[in-house]
Write a protein that holds these residues in place. Structure first.
Motif, short mmCIF file in Angstrom:
data_model
loop_
_atom_site.label_atom_id
_atom_site.label_comp_id
_atom_site.label_asym_id
_atom_site.label_seq_id
_atom_site.Cartn_x
_atom_site.Cartn_y
_atom_site.Cartn_z
N LEU A 1 0.67 -1.27 -0.05
CA LEU A 1 -0.22 -0.10 0.09
C LEU A 1 0.68 1.26 0.16
N LEU A 2 1.89 1.09 0.61
CA LEU A 2 2.80 2.29 0.77
C LEU A 2 3.47 2.66 -0.51
N LEU A 3 4.23 1.64 -1.04
CA LEU A 3 4.91 1.66 -2.23
C LEU A 3 4.23 1.77 -3.51
N CYS A 4 3.20 1.23 -3.60
CA CYS A 4 2.26 1.43 -4.73
C CYS A 4 1.49 2.62 -4.99
N SER A 5 0.99 3.16 -3.66
CA SER A 5 0.43 4.26 -3.56
C SER A 5 1.37 5.59 -3.93
N MET A 6 2.81 5.51 -3.58
CA MET A 6 3.64 6.43 -3.90
C MET A 6 3.88 6.42 -5.38
N ALA A 7 3.96 5.21 -5.75
CA ALA A 7 4.27 5.17 -7.55
C ALA A 7 2.93 5.57 -8.06
N GLY A 8 1.77 5.22 -7.84
CA GLY A 8 0.60 6.04 -8.37
C GLY A 8 0.52 7.58 -8.29
N PHE A 9 1.07 7.96 -7.14
CA PHE A 9 1.02 9.54 -6.83
C PHE A 9 2.14 10.18 -8.02
N SER A 10 3.23 9.41 -7.96
CA SER A 10 4.33 9.99 -8.89
C SER A 10 3.79 9.84 -10.66
N PHE A 11 2.95 9.05 -10.83
CA PHE A 11 2.48 8.97 -12.24
C PHE A 11 1.44 9.98 -12.65
N VAL A 12 0.71 10.39 -11.21
CA VAL A 12 -0.47 11.43 -11.54
C VAL A 12 -0.25 12.86 -11.53
N TYR A 13 0.94 13.11 -10.37
CA TYR A 13 1.15 14.16 -10.05
C TYR A 13 2.72 14.88 -10.35
N LEU A 14 3.26 13.87 -10.53
CA LEU A 14 4.84 14.30 -10.69
C LEU A 14 5.22 14.25 -12.31
N ASN A 15 6.15 14.96 -13.15
CA ASN A 15 6.55 15.00 -14.17
C ASN A 15 7.87 14.48 -14.27
N TRP A 16 8.08 13.50 -14.92
CA TRP A 16 9.46 12.86 -15.21
C TRP A 16 9.53 12.26 -16.46
N ARG A 17 10.62 12.03 -17.19
CA ARG A 17 10.76 11.48 -18.32
C ARG A 17 10.52 10.05 -18.45
N GLY A 18 10.03 9.82 -19.23
CA GLY A 18 9.67 8.02 -19.55
C GLY A 18 8.48 7.66 -18.65
N LYS A 19 7.77 8.63 -17.94
CA LYS A 19 6.67 8.20 -17.24
C LYS A 19 5.43 7.39 -17.74
N GLN A 20 5.27 7.60 -19.09
CA GLN A 20 4.37 7.00 -19.94
C GLN A 20 4.48 5.46 -20.33
N LEU A 21 6.02 5.37 -20.54
CA LEU A 21 6.49 4.24 -21.03
C LEU A 21 6.63 3.10 -19.66
N ALA A 22 6.93 3.62 -18.66
CA ALA A 22 7.02 3.15 -17.34
C ALA A 22 5.57 2.43 -17.03
N PHE A 23 4.36 3.37 -17.05
CA PHE A 23 3.08 3.10 -16.55
C PHE A 23 2.64 1.87 -17.62
N SER A 24 3.09 2.12 -19.16
CA SER A 24 2.64 1.07 -20.05
C SER A 24 3.27 -0.48 -19.78
N THR B 1 -2.41 -3.40 -7.95
CA THR B 1 -2.23 -2.11 -6.96
C THR B 1 -1.91 -0.65 -7.51
N ILE B 2 -0.94 -0.85 -8.28
CA ILE B 2 -0.21 0.57 -8.92
C ILE B 2 -1.43 1.35 -9.81
N PHE B 3 -2.01 0.41 -10.59
CA PHE B 3 -3.04 0.85 -11.48
C PHE B 3 -4.14 1.51 -10.70
N LEU B 4 -4.77 0.69 -9.66
CA LEU B 4 -5.98 1.12 -8.82
C LEU B 4 -5.66 2.58 -8.14
N PHE B 5 -4.41 2.78 -7.60
CA PHE B 5 -4.21 4.12 -6.89
C PHE B 5 -4.08 5.10 -8.14
N THR B 6 -3.45 4.59 -9.09
CA THR B 6 -3.23 6.03 -10.19
C THR B 6 -4.65 6.16 -10.62
#
Length: 292
Positions: free
Chosen positions: A94-117, A170-175
């Motif tokens: 819950l801790l790590l996957c929610s942090m990953a989901g948070f980064s995918f939604v609110y943070l801008n970093w290179r390769g984000k879409q590729l990593a999520f795919s 879990t990452i997908f649910l949080f995202t």
């Protein structure tokens, strides 16, 4: 409101609650059968399965199957192992996957879409296809513990926990849930000088009760029902979970009453966890009051 309208409304309520009751009974019947069967000797259990007596505590009822089950297998040890592995994995996930989901939604970093795919692509990969490569890998991994540097993770708790902390679902649910939260809250917090960690911990997570409860229940069920991986990586009894312990009841002669007693005991934590999380889920929805 006319008399006919009142009758029509009552009829709809009766039909609705009747259907809901029937659906509830469909889910309850297996639990009732398991509990009642655990109280019967084998000959009566098998004879009653052909009638409704299978769901009724009638005949020679006793707790002897539970006594024999405890004699045949260390049930409390298996339950402790499963609950320990499951609890640690759920909390870290819950801790790590929610942090990953948070980064995918609110943070801008290179390769984000590729990593999520790539993370989404892992959802279609069956665990059986990667079980052997994972086994070869964990059998050679180093670990620095109190006894010093050791090689290999077999016959440990960590080998049952670490590979399952992060998962695509879990990452997908949080995202997806974070995407529906009001952006105005995040922007206002950032304008006031809040760091991204403060936004995550003090704003986003308190509003995420429903997805936390959902992800926790799904993760709990997956981890508590683990069988293939634990039987591959644990050869010592002191590390084995409940489903691996089930094989103790199929050695030599199969005692079905003892099997039902064992299943009843190991199902109780699942039901208790679900009921607690269900109440938390409803309470979080009632208290959040956030609309996308």
């Amino acid at each position: 409101m006319s008399h006919s309208s009142v009758d029509h409304h009552r009829l709809r309520l009766v039909v609705r609650y009747t259907l809901l009751s029937l659906i509830a009974l469909m889910f309850i019947f297996p639990l009732v059968f398991m509990l009642v069967s655990s109280l019967k000797p084998d000959h009566q259990l098998l004879a009653d399965t052909a009638s409704l007596r299978a769901f009724l505590p009638v005949g020679d009822i006793s707790l002897s199957n539970y006594d024999k089950a405890f004699e045949r297998a260390p049930i409390f040890l298996f339950m402790f192992n499963s609950l320990l592995v499951t609890a640690v994995t759920v909390v870290l996930s819950l801790l790590l996957c929610s942090m990953a989901g948070f980064s995918f939604v609110y943070l801008n970093w290179r390769g984000k879409q590729l990593a999520f795919s790539i993370i989404l692509a892992t959802l279609i990969v069956p665990f059986e296809t990667i079980a052997i490569p994972m086994l070869l890998m964990v059998s050679k991994l180093p670990w620095l513990g109190l006894e010093g540097l050791t090689w290999g993770w077999l016959n440990t708790y960590r080998v049952q926990i670490v590979p399952f902390i992060a998962d695509g679902l879990t990452i997908f649910l949080f995202t997806q849930y974070f995407k529906d939260l009001p952006r105005e809250l995040i922007e206002a917090a950032r304008v006031e000088g809040s760091s991204w960690w403060q936004v995550y911990w003090r704003i986003v997570m308190p509003l995420s009760g429903p997805v936390i409860a959902t992800a926790a229940i799904l993760k709990f069920l997956v981890m508590y029902n683990q069988y293939l991986w634990p039987i591959m990586v644990t050869q010592q009894e002191q590390y084995r979970p409940v489903l691996v312990g089930l094989q103790y009841f199929f050695q030599l002669n199969t005692a079905w009453g003892e099997v039902m007693a064992y299943l009843t005991l190991i199902t109780m934590p699942v039901l208790a966890f679900y009921l607690v999380l269900q109440r938390a889920f409803i309470a979080s929805i009632a208290s959040t009051g956030v609309k996308g």
